[in-house]
Design an enzyme around this catalytic site. Structure first.
Site: not given
Ligand SMILES: [Zn+2]
Length: 307
Positions: A69, A272
């Site tokens: 990611d 995040h």
């Molecule tokens: Zn990570």
């Protein structure tokens, strides 16, 4: 005087699992006309285009760690830069393993790139890794499931501002201007010394930015980061999932706020987010109980520093 030459753009501030409107991790810093990307999650190039960032200005990409990611957007971005006719050199700052894998991907899928790709191999450590005319970059080792570093960007000192009337008053030749901007006194043809302080005004203080993703809470991290203008610290979870955060190498909003407070940061930027949260306001609330100046991150956020 505020600097308007250091701007942060959030391309993606979600975590790994797709959860609209969030995209996987990617941030761009525009520092004096150059673009510096940090991580390049899938779809980063869509946000890059939506923000109308100039592809020809991108010359450095910093990879925090080798989870998909944070890197899956890179091959697509590089192809798009090539299709757009970009010919600049792009330096990718990553671990040895990342350079080996990316080199093979580019060689296989994009064998005739007009761009020159180079790698700056970084280590899983606290280290100074890069300098150019605009910025100096260092890493701090984080605590994730695999080697992972945060990046601290420290803008270079600006030159002093020369007062235009002084150029006329003392007939300062063009060839002396840069020296004076760097702090030199001026010596007139008659041998008189005009002190720099009379000729110039001080520049805006340099800006600093820390990018910390992904990591479990580390008590001494704040001290290793130092008092930055803006700290982006991952806030994957809220306090209700502190155990998950620790087990998966992530932080809660409260932990990010403790690090911002202890570092002496001027502001904290969240990010995040786990896909399990729909409402982001609790991140703001939880962090603000510990550290007042919190900015809730979102896709296409643009922040000019200093705030
Ligand atoms: Zn990570």
């Amino acid at each position: 005087m505020a600097s308007t030459q250091f701007t942060l753009f959030t391309l993606g501030c979600g975590s790994a699992k797709p959860a609209p409107p969030h995209q996987p991790s990617s941030t761009v810093l525009a520092i004096r006309n150059n673009l510096y990307m940090i991580d390049c999650g899938e779809n980063a190039q869509s946000s890059f285009a939506a923000l109308r960032l100039k592809r020809t200005r991108l010359s450095h990409i910093f990879i925090t760690h080798l989870h998909g990611d944070h890197v899956y957007g890179l091959p697509g971005l590089i192809d798009t830069l090539a299709l757009s006719g970009c010919t600049q050199e792009i330096t990718i700052h990553t671990f040895r393993e990342g350079a080996d894998i990316l080199y093979r991907i580019f060689k296989f899928f994009s064998p005739n790139l007009p761009l020159k790709i180079s790698f700056n191999i970084i280590e899983y450590a606290d280290a100074h890794i890069f300098d150019d005319d605009n910025v100096s970059v260092r890493t701090v080792a984080l605590d994730h499931r695999i080697p992972d570093v945060g990046f601290i960007f420290e803008e270079r000192e600006h030159p002093r501002h020369i007062i235009p009337e002084m150029i006329d008053r003392y007939a300062i030749p063009y060839s002396e201007i840069n020296n004076i901007k760097r702090g030199a006194d001026f010596h007139t043809p008659e041998g008189i010394i005009i002190p720099n302080a009379e000729l110039t005004t001080p520049p805006a203080p340099p800006v600093s930015y820390a990018h910390i993703s992904d990591t479990a809470y580390i008590p001494d991290l704040a001290q290793r980061i130092g008092p930055v203008d803006l700290l982006m610290h991952e806030t994957t979870y809220l306090n209700d999932r502190e155990k998950d955060a620790a087990a998966r190498g992530h932080s809660t909003a409260a932990q990010a706020a403790m690090t911002a407070r202890d570092a002496g940061a001027k502001a904290l930027l969240t990010g995040h987010y786990s896909s399990s949260y729909r409402d982001l306001l609790p991140f703001l609330k939880e962090a603000r109980e510990i550290f007042p100046n919190v900015i809730l991150n979102k896709e296409l956020l643009t922040l000019s520093l200093p705030l």
